[in-house]
Structure formats: structure tokens, C-alpha cells
Write an enzyme that holds these catalytic residues in place. Structure first.
Site, PDB file in Angstrom:
ATOM      1  N   CYS C 169       8.314  -2.981  -8.777  1.00 58.05           N
ATOM      2  CA  CYS C 169       7.808  -2.348  -7.805  1.00 58.05           C
ATOM      3  C   CYS C 169       9.188  -2.002  -6.762  1.00 58.05           C
ATOM      4  O   CYS C 169       9.165  -1.155  -5.713  1.00 58.05           O
ATOM      5  CB  CYS C 169       6.829  -3.034  -7.119  1.00 58.05           C
ATOM      6  SG  CYS C 169       5.488  -3.245  -7.921  1.00 58.05           S
ATOM      7  N   HIS C 309       7.428  -2.153   3.083  1.00 60.90           N
ATOM      8  CA  HIS C 309       7.110  -2.424   1.766  1.00 60.90           C
ATOM      9  C   HIS C 309       5.387  -2.454   1.821  1.00 60.90           C
ATOM     10  O   HIS C 309       4.669  -1.577   1.187  1.00 60.90           O
ATOM     11  CB  HIS C 309       7.350  -3.534   1.080  1.00 60.90           C
ATOM     12  CG  HIS C 309       6.579  -3.604  -0.341  1.00 60.90           C
ATOM     13  ND1 HIS C 309       6.940  -2.593  -1.267  1.00 60.90           N
ATOM     14  CD2 HIS C 309       5.822  -4.698  -1.175  1.00 60.90           C
ATOM     15  CE1 HIS C 309       6.479  -3.159  -2.417  1.00 60.90           C
ATOM     16  NE2 HIS C 309       5.749  -4.281  -2.273  1.00 60.90           N
ATOM     17  N   GLU C 320       7.184 -10.028   4.697  1.00 65.34           N
ATOM     18  CA  GLU C 320       8.257  -8.985   5.204  1.00 65.34           C
ATOM     19  C   GLU C 320       8.300  -8.929   6.804  1.00 65.34           C
ATOM     20  O   GLU C 320       9.513  -8.929   7.244  1.00 65.34           O
ATOM     21  CB  GLU C 320       8.075  -7.584   4.661  1.00 65.34           C
ATOM     22  CG  GLU C 320       6.868  -6.691   5.019  1.00 65.34           C
ATOM     23  CD  GLU C 320       6.961  -5.490   4.270  1.00 65.34           C
ATOM     24  OE1 GLU C 320       5.932  -5.064   3.907  1.00 65.34           O
ATOM     25  OE2 GLU C 320       8.028  -4.462   4.126  1.00 65.34           O
ATOM     26  N   LYS C 341       1.867   3.266   2.290  1.00 67.75           N
ATOM     27  CA  LYS C 341       1.033   2.702   1.431  1.00 67.75           C
ATOM     28  C   LYS C 341      -0.738   2.794   1.855  1.00 67.75           C
ATOM     29  O   LYS C 341      -1.455   2.673   1.008  1.00 67.75           O
ATOM     30  CB  LYS C 341       1.214   1.178   0.636  1.00 67.75           C
ATOM     31  CG  LYS C 341       2.622   1.439  -0.256  1.00 67.75           C
ATOM     32  CD  LYS C 341       2.968   0.041  -0.822  1.00 67.75           C
ATOM     33  CE  LYS C 341       4.149   0.027  -1.312  1.00 67.75           C
ATOM     34  NZ  LYS C 341       5.172  -0.052  -0.616  1.00 67.75           N
ATOM     35  N   HIS C 346      -0.357   2.315  -3.803  1.00 66.64           N
ATOM     36  CA  HIS C 346       1.010   1.757  -4.220  1.00 66.64           C
ATOM     37  C   HIS C 346       1.231   2.101  -5.641  1.00 66.64           C
ATOM     38  O   HIS C 346       0.440   1.618  -6.607  1.00 66.64           O
ATOM     39  CB  HIS C 346       0.826   0.030  -4.274  1.00 66.64           C
ATOM     40  CG  HIS C 346       1.855  -0.678  -4.608  1.00 66.64           C
ATOM     41  ND1 HIS C 346       3.238  -0.065  -4.775  1.00 66.64           N
ATOM     42  CD2 HIS C 346       2.272  -2.110  -4.583  1.00 66.64           C
ATOM     43  CE1 HIS C 346       4.261  -1.000  -5.033  1.00 66.64           C
ATOM     44  NE2 HIS C 346       3.627  -2.238  -5.028  1.00 66.64           N
ATOM     45  N   PHE C 405       7.483  -7.692  -8.256  1.00 67.08           N
ATOM     46  CA  PHE C 405       7.318  -8.777  -9.204  1.00 67.08           C
ATOM     47  C   PHE C 405       8.635  -8.745  -9.911  1.00 67.08           C
ATOM     48  O   PHE C 405       9.534  -7.816 -10.114  1.00 67.08           O
ATOM     49  CB  PHE C 405       6.335  -8.263 -10.237  1.00 67.08           C
ATOM     50  CG  PHE C 405       4.745  -8.387  -9.802  1.00 67.08           C
ATOM     51  CD1 PHE C 405       4.435  -8.559  -8.483  1.00 67.08           C
ATOM     52  CD2 PHE C 405       3.754  -8.469 -10.752  1.00 67.08           C
ATOM     53  CE1 PHE C 405       3.143  -8.767  -8.101  1.00 67.08           C
ATOM     54  CE2 PHE C 405       2.567  -8.225 -10.381  1.00 67.08           C
ATOM     55  CZ  PHE C 405       2.080  -8.909  -9.153  1.00 67.08           C
TER      56      PHE C 405
END
Lengths: 86, 413, 418
Positions: C169, C309, C320, C341, C346, C405
Site C-alpha cells: 500500500c 494515510h 498515524e 480515502k 483505499h 502491509f
């Protein structure tokens, strides 16, 4: 007579998530935290999904977070099986 | 002449091989020198129904006992081999990652097709039984970044990690990125290279669609690069992981023990198939030499891409002839003993080239006997050739038009 | 003197918006593009929500031959690349092809093509030994994600460095940063950089179902993506692509190009902790932000906007938020932070480049896009997340972060060109 034993859980752990070399899964693990046995959240999701398939007992996400030891999982599954009258 | 070693010079200090030729540097090198092939009938599944039945498998590789037990069910065979190769490479480099600053170590691997076999298993479960049967590990085992992520976690490497995909040219592209990290001073150690394992039924079926696999059913003649009878290549699994370190930040002893320096690197891309423009290999090779500040005459050996596809062999032979002169430099392709390892192939070639520089031996290419017309190269065949080797070039190409070249120099007399 | 790198063209294929201007209109209006999955029958799935692109390949200009050859992710990339090149006004034919490069990101490659062919060749999973006779000619192209970069390279007539970056990602940020690096170091004059992903297929949905990462809010699909909200319950899978034209700044100015933004600096770090888990302290992301700021030669107070993110999972948004506080100190409480997002879902590897495109447009338009669906902030997420409504704002420097990930964390800093 419990329908789901610690040995059933041991087998599921072995088959679906593997074993940390430093851990003796055959030892007295009922009250040992999964983290100490080398199992993380993904491993527990994997085990929950195997148990649901084999025993028809779903373990909801919120519940799974509370089940931090093998013993607690065994107790939970048996309670659910009993409730379902199996 | 030794390579000038100063700050930010990327030195290869360790090699970990998991390949059809063997596990570990020594067994690989002995198999290469002995011309011992790793090509055999596919045993990971029954290939009887497929037109390709041969491949290079890593026969002796067993994950159990070599890969942490908890990681085995959550990663693909491709990642198992990379984890093992990384351990071998770190041990070969005598590096203990725990003793180095966490942010100054990085992992950059190449991946060609990800966790192919794992993916086929989980798609089977999905379509046979339903979405709830798909493993919790599918999300971390199948994707192309699985190996880099697991190697980073296993070794506590918290620097800039990368995953480079350029099909079979990916290994050199990954090493190019690893070199960039060392030269910029950002990383003192980079785990790089790659492995691959697409030997499952769906993986092989997909490879068949590329039209480049050899359907010849004899291990000795199936993959014959540069030969009149070249008929495509055989697939293989495995690869090599290399440890690159900043020469300025390791001891003199470690510098002395290193295999060699990555002196130069370039990548290029072929024009689209219907274009009249020339393929990019020759220009890519020339750029790599420029980047290394090495004259063509100073190159002692070329490890060829050696696709085994007649028209592509001619393109490569012509490029080598144009840059070095016809028959002017020894060319070899020991990969006929392993098949082509996709994301792991080019880094295994780099490992073999570094061993070649260290031992002063050009390993021979087993298989080809009669060079095809239009291949004006000095292909080393028959037996290894002992030479004083200082500088080697490794070439690789990938499906769709990827080209890469790497220039290596031995780091000690 | 170091070469600086600017974005001179932007092309976008996003849920709810095809084309750069439509994309900006959607973001600045705070409109959400999440809905019940229509691309496949998701009735057996835990999460049945996604942000889908209404994509008509013919209307988007792809020939029948291109449509046959290309997976959906490749189609998105090529359409975005064409728009970016047009937008930049650059004459690629006038350049030495060896000086043109491509750096494309993708997390899951041509997964739709690969899965669709698998169901045919395996007879819906019944045959482990799949039928090789029926494999389509492009099947191998689907297996290797590098095909996506090949298609864009053909589009750009690039003969220089061409690569596909697949760091999960963070692929989209990493690919653009790598492209900028190629220009900065002189390996290329022009790079088409961006990312694409089209993961809306049963296998991808199933793998996120299995780890309960995606939102099960099937009853309210339009509001399912709720980053930083107390009620958030996972991310919403999306798809799309963004491709940008990157050039060396003085060359871009010399040809009179419009410069949206300058790519000032970036850094990537890994948590080496867990493939999917994040430690709550945000330490490695904070380290990446700190290094990126130092490379961009800016202080925390220079950052006018953070494109987060903000995936909408419980752990990410806290992670975050902690990272912003750790790296920016008190300034974290003053700077607007938002997650797009909330609107476009996403899209795995693609999202980073879609976010960078949004940052470049925010710098160009002096507007900060909002975090849609944010009604009641999580008490542990206590920053200014620009809820619901876009905000006019003096934006000179922007920070965009990604987390993925594998434990990868990337921070990228862009500025208004001088």
C-alpha cells in the site's frame, strides 16, 4: 464431556498456523497467553476461521480479542456448543 | 588492480544461494564447475498433462527446521527460500543485524510473480467452498512484497525497503536500487537479490502462454542458448540473496573478505514490438559501462542473459559483439543448469559472477554445441576456463522489454 | 547543484471521477464514491462495499485490441498516462527515448485478469491441474505485474529506466518517489510516475474479509469509509490510477510548462514489527517524516497540510496520529490533516499516487480536501482532520504519508513551485 478439547485446539494451531520452535505446545499451555506462545492476531483469526468451519461456532471479532489464552478459547467454544444444544 | 574502495562503495560481502544447483555458496559453485545439472522432471505436481515437464527445482530444500515454524504456513515457498537464502547470506557475510543501527539496514528484493502456489491454493478454496475458506494469510503471502516484508521483520531491518518488478530483469534492478541506497549514504547494509517459485500448475500454465518455454523433453538439450537448436528455456525456482555493505563503514578485514564491488548499473527498455527501432540491450550495456567508468576492453567476462529464444539470442550476441568486439570477450551462461529463475535468476547470475571473479574461473555453459548463425561470441563451453578475472558484466532481460546490465569488480588481489 | 523535480502533468482514473478536473471536483465537494459492490456478486462476503470506477474503456479511448490485451489495472494506467502526457504538453517524440523512464506502482498487479482466467482454466476451482490448452495469450502478462509498467512504457515510447514498484500500500508513493529520484540523479529527463490497482475481485475481497480489515458497514455504503471517526470499522476497498509527468524543474520552465508541484523530499522506513500490525507509537512513520523533512530542508512549521494515510482502520488512524505528533510536535495540532480515502476508498498500491495527485492539485488550487463522513472524532484522534467540508487554505508545502502491509512507511513532501 467437552466436545472441543485443548488437544483439538493444539491440532488446529499446528495445522493452520505453525509452531514456534521455542514453544512446547504439548506442555501445560491452557493459561499461557497466545502472545507468549508466538501467536499474533492473524494467527488467531486463522484459528477462529478453522474452528468455525470444523465446529460451526463463529467467534466474533470483539470476542476474539478477549480470548487471550488457549483455555479461554476451549471454554468459549464449549459454551457455544452447549448453548446450541450440540 | 583492485577497485578503489572508499566511502559509500557498495561491496558484496555475503551470498546466500538456494538454487537447483545447490543450497549454499559452496555447493552451488561446485555444481557449476562440475557442470552438474539441476534440471529434472517436475515433481511439485504431476506435469504429465503439460507440454513442459522439466524444470530446475531446489530438490534438497525443506522449509521445516530451516524457516521459523510460525512463518511456514503463512508464507509461500518463494518466501521460504528467500528467508533461508538471507540467513545464509548474513552468515556468509559474518553480519549480526542486531548489532547494527536499525534504520541503516534495508531490504530490496525482486519479485516476478509473487506467492503463486499459495495463491492457487487459496483461489481453489474460494471457488470450491466460498470466501470464508480463504486463509487469513492470503493477504500477506500472495502479494509481491511478502518476501521483503518478512525479511525486514525477521532481521529487524527498518530502513527503506523496496520491491522491484521487472520480470526476469528484476534481480539486477533490485541490486541497482540497493546500490543507490548504499551510495547515497542512506543504508550501510542492504539485503538484496531475490528468489522465485512459480512451479505450480497455474504458474506453469501462465508461463506457457508467454510462448518462450522449451517443450523439448530431454534435460540435456531442452535449454540451449545461442545454439542452432535453441528452442526456448526451462523454468526454475530459487535464486540468491546478496548482502551489500558500505565499504566505508565496515572493517578492513571485512573489506578484504568481500566478493566484489558493484561498479556500474543501467536499465533500459525495448521499443514496442512493431517498432523499427533497435532493441535496448546494446545501449543499456554501454550505459552500464559508462556508469562504471570501465572501458569495454577492461571487461574480462560476460554472464549472458541467454534467453534460449533464437531471435533474442541473436539480439544479445550482436549487442555483446558490438560493444566488446566479435569473439573478444569470454561469454558464459551457467543458468542452463538451473533453468531461468525469474525474479531470482539475475541475482543468482551475479552470485555466480562474483564467485567466478574470486576463483579466477569462468564456468562453462553446459548444453550448447554449435553456435547459431549471427552469434559472434566466445561462448565458454566444454569446461571451465581459468583466467585472471577482475571485471565482469551480468546481463538480463525481462518479458515485455526490460533490459538491465551490472558491472562487477573483484575487491581483492 | 542538485536537480529539482516538478510535476507537469496529471492523469487520473478514480472512483466517481475519470479525469483530473472531475477528480478535483469530487474531492473538493467532499462527495463519496463508495457503494455496494457491483463488479462481482459479493453477497457471500463480509464486506460488500467498495469504491468502484465507472469505467467504459471505449469511451476512455482504448481500442478493442488494447481492451483484449490489458487487465483493468493496465487500462487505468494507460488512460491516466495519456491524460498526464496531454496535460503536460510535452512532446515525447522530441526526446531521446533512452532519457524517458517509467516508474509505476501496483500492490496486486493484474489480479483481476489472473483470477478470471483461473476460474476458467480450473473449472471454478475443481481442477488443481488446470487446463493449459485454454490459456489466453495474455495470461503470462497477467501473472507478472511488470506488465503494467510495460504498457505505460509503450505509451510513453520510453527506452530508459522502466520499473514496477510493488511495496503493497505504499507502492504509489514509492513509485513516484523513485521516479523523482531517476530524474534527480540524471538517469532520465522525463519520467511517467504513478500507480494503478484494480483489486475489486472475489479473491482480494476474501483476503481482506479473512482478516476483518475492510468495513462491514454494508447498510450504509456511501458512508462506510470513516477515517478518524469513533465509529470507523475498517477500510473500504477501492480501485483506480494516477500517473504524473515528472521533469527536471529548469527544463520544464524552459519549455514553458505548467508546474503543479515540486517533489521536495521523501523517506521510507519499515517497522520490522508485523506484516499487518502497527505499534501504536507511530515511531517508524515519524522517523520517515523526520528524514523527509530534513531532505526537503523544511521545519515542521513549514507544513501547511498533511494528506494522511487515513485508511479508517482502528489501528491505522491512531498510529498515524501518534506519528504526526511525534514528528511535528505542537505543529501537529495546528496543521490541517485529511484522508481522501473517505471519498475514494483505499485502492491499495494506487492510492499513494492518487493522494499525491490530490496534493499537487491542493497546492495548485489552494484548497484542502476534506475527510468525508467524519462526524464524531475518535478521542484518540485529536487533530484537525478537516471534517466533511473542503477548506480554502494557504498551502505552500504538503506532507503525504502512506503505510502498508509489510510494515512499510513512506513520507513525501511537495511544495508549490517557486
Amino acid at each position: 464431556m467437552p466436545k472441543f478439547t485443548l488437544d483439538d485446539l493444539r491440532r488446529t494451531l499446528r495445522e493452520s498456523t505453525g509452531i514456534d520452535e521455542e514453544v512446547d505446545l504439548d506442555g501445560d499451555i491452557a493459561d499461557t497467553e497466545f502472545v507468549e506462545l508466538g501467536y499474533d492476531s492473524l494467527a488467531l483469526l486463522q484459528v477462529a476461521s478453522e474452528v468455525e468451519r470444523s465446529y460451526g461456532v463463529p467467534i466474533p471479532g470483539e470476542q476474539l480479542a478477549q480470548l487471550t489464552t488457549p483455555g479461554s478459547v476451549v471454554t468459549f467454544i464449549n459454551e457455544q456448543l452447549q448453548r446450541a444444544g450440540v | 588492480m583492485m577497485a578503489a574502495i572508499d566511502g559509500n562503495t557498495p561491496l558484496c560481502t555475503g551470498i546466500g544461494v538456494v538454487a537447483p544447483t545447490g543450497i549454499g555458496v559452496e555447493s552451488h559453485w561446485q555444481a557449476i564447475l562440475g557442470g552438474k545439472t539441476g534440471i529434472d522432471r517436475i515433481s511439485r505436481f504431476d506435469p504429465a498433462a503439460y507440454p513442459v515437464k522439466l524444470s530446475g527445482q531446489v530438490r534438497d530444500f525443506v522449509a521445516k527446521g530451516r524457516v521459523p515454524g510460525r512463518l511456514i504456513p503463512q508464507t509461500d515457498h518463494w518466501t521460504h527460500m528467500a528467508l533461508r537464502a538471507t540467513e545464509l547470506a548474513l552468515s556468509d557475510a559474518a553480519v549480526n543485524p542486531a548489532s547494527l543501527p536499525e534504520y541503516e539496514m534495508a531490504v530490496v528484493t525482486s519479485s516476478s510473480s509473487g506467492g503463486t502456489e499459495f495463491g492457487q491454493h487459496e483461489m481453489t478454496r474460494l471457488y470450491q467452498h466460498g470466501p470464508s475458506w480463504v486463509s487469513a494469510y492470503q493477504s500477506i503471502a500472495w502479494f509481491y512484497a511478502a518476501t521483503t516484508g518478512q525479511v525486514s521483520i525477521r532481521n529487524g531491518m527498518r530502513g527503506p525497503c523496496g520491491v522491484v518488478c521487472a520480470e526476469q530483469a528484476g534481480g539486477l534492478a533490485a541490486l541497482g536500487q540497493a546500490r543507490r541506497l548504499v551510495r547515497s549514504g542512506e543504508s550501510r547494509l542492504v539485503v538484496s537479490g531475490g528468489t522465485d517459485a512459480a512451479l505450480c500448475p497455474y504458474g506453469l500454465t501462465a508461463q506457457l502462454a508467454s510462448g518462450s518455454l522449451s517443450t523439448v523433453d530431454d534435460p540435456e538439450t531442452a535449454y540451449l542458448p545461442f545454439d542452432q537448436d535453441a528452442a526456448g528455456f526451462l523454468p526454475g525456482e530459487g535464486g540468491a540473496i546478496l548482502i551489500l555493505e558500505d565499504a566505508g563503514r565496515i572493517g578492513e578485514r571485512a573489506q578484504q573478505d568481500a566478493y566484489g564491488v558493484i561498479l556500474g548499473h543501467a536499465t533500459g527498455f525495448d521499443p514496442r514490438p512493431e517498432s523499427a527501432r533497435a532493441p535496448a540491450l546494446r545501449a543499456t550495456l554501454a550505459r552500464a559501462l559508462d556508469d562504471a567508468r570501465v572501458d569495454a576492453a577492461d571487461v574480462d567476462v560476460v554472464f549472458a542473459d541467454a534467453m534460449g529464444v533464437p531471435e533474442l539470442d541473436i539480439v544479445e550476441a550482436q549487442a555483446i559483439g558490438a560493444v566488446f568486439g566479435e569473439n573478444a570477450v569470454p561469454v558464459t551462461a551457467p543458468k542452463t543448469l538451473t533453468g531461468r529463475l525469474y525474479g531470482g535468476g539475475a541475482s543468482l547470475d551475479v552470485a555466480t559472477a562474483l564467485l567466478s571473479l574470486r576463483h579466477g574461473v569462468v564456468p562453462h555453459t553446459v548444453g550448447p554445441r554449435r553456435l547459431a548463425a549471427g552469434c559472434p561470441i566466445d561462448l565458454v563451453t566444454g569446461q571451465p576456463r581459468e583466467l585472471d578475472l577482475r571485471t565482469a558484466v551480468v546481463l538480463s532481460r525481462g518479458y515485455g522489454g526490460f533490459n538491465a546490465a551490472l558491472v562487477l569488480r573483484r575487491s581483492r588481489n | 547543484m542538485t536537480r529539482s523535480v516538478v510535476i507537469t502533468g496529471i492523469g487520473v482514473v478514480a472512483p466517481g471521477a475519470i479525469g483530473r478536473e472531475n477528480y478535483w471536483e469530487l474531492l473538493s465537494a467532499g462527495r463519496t464514491a463508495t457503494r455496494t459492490i457491483s463488479l462481482f456478486d459479493a453477497s457471500d462476503f463480509r464486506s460488500r462495499v467498495a469504491a468502484e470506477v465507472d469505467f467504459d474503456p471505449t469511451a476512455a479511448g482504448l481500442t478493442a485490441r488494447e481492451q483484449r490485451r490489458m487487465d483493468r489495472a493496465a487500462q487505468f494506467a494507460v488512460v491516466s498516462a495519456r491524460e498526464a502526457v496531454r496535460d503536460s504538453g510535452i512532446e515525447l517524440g522530441g526526446l531521446d527515448p533512452a532519457r524517458v523512464g517509467v516508474s509505476l506502482g501496483s500492490a496486486v498487479g493484474c489480479t483481476m485478469g489472473l483470477e478470471a482466467e483461473y476460474t476458467v482454466l480450473s473449472d471454478n476451482g475443481r481442477k488443481w491441474l488446470v487446463d493449459h490448452e485454454y490459456g489466453v495469450p495474455h495470461l503470462y502478462g497477467y501473472m507478472v505485474p511488470s506488465t503494467l509498467a510495460v504498457e505505460v512504457a509503450w505509451e510513453a515510447e520510453a527506452e530508459g529506466p522502466v520499473v514496477l514498484i510493488s511495496t503493497g500500500c505504499t507502492s504509489g508513493l514509492d513509485a513516484v518517489n523513485h521516479g523523482a529520484e531517476l530524474v534527480r540523479e540524471g538517469s532520465a529527463e522525463v519520467v511517467l510516475a504513478g500507480a494503478t490497482d484494480a483489486p475489486l475481485s472475489p479473491i482480494t475481497s476474501a483476503c481482506f474479509d479473512a482478516i476483518k480489515a475492510t468495513s462491514p458497514n454494508n447498510a450504509d455504503a456511501a458512508h462506510a469509509s470513516r477515517p478518524f471517526d469513533a465509529e470507523r470499522d475498517g477500510f473500504v476497498l477501492g480501485e483506480g490510477a494516477a500517473v504524473m509527468v515528472l521533469e527536471e524543474a529548469s527544463a520544464a520552465r524552459a519549455r514553458g510548462a505548467r508546474c503543479y508541484a515540486e517533489l521536495r523530499g521523501f523517506a521510507s522506513r519499515s517497522n520490522a514489527y508485523h506484516m499487518t500490525g502497527l505499534k501504536p507509537d507511530g515511531r517508524e512513520m515519524a522517523e520517515a517524516i523526520g528524514v523527509a523533512m530534513s531532505r526537503a530542508t523544511i521545519d515542521p512549521a513549514d507544513i501547511d497540510y498533511i494528506n494522511a494515510h487515513g485508511s479508517g482502520t482502528k489501528q491505522n488512524d491512531r498510529h498515524e496520529t501518534a506519528a504526526f505528533k511525534l514528528s511535528l510536535g505542537e505543529h501537529a495540532y495546528r496543521v490541517p490533516v485529511s484522508s481522501i480515502k473517505s471519498m475514494i476508498g483505499h485502492s491499495l498500491g494506487a492510492i499513494g499516487s492518487l493522494e499525491l495527485a490530490a496534493c499537487a492539485l491542493a497546492l495548485d488550487r489552494q484548497v484542502v480536501p476534506p475527510t468525508a463522513n467524519l462526524r464524531n472524532a475518535d478521542p484518540e484522534c485529536d487533530l484537525d482532520y478537516v471534517p466533511v467540508t473542503a477548506r480554502s487554505h494557504h498551502v505552500r508545502t504538503v506532507l503525504s504519508v502512506g503505510s502498508g502491509f509489510g510494515g512499510f512507511q513512506t513520507a513525501t513532501i511537495l511544495s508549490r513551485p517557486e
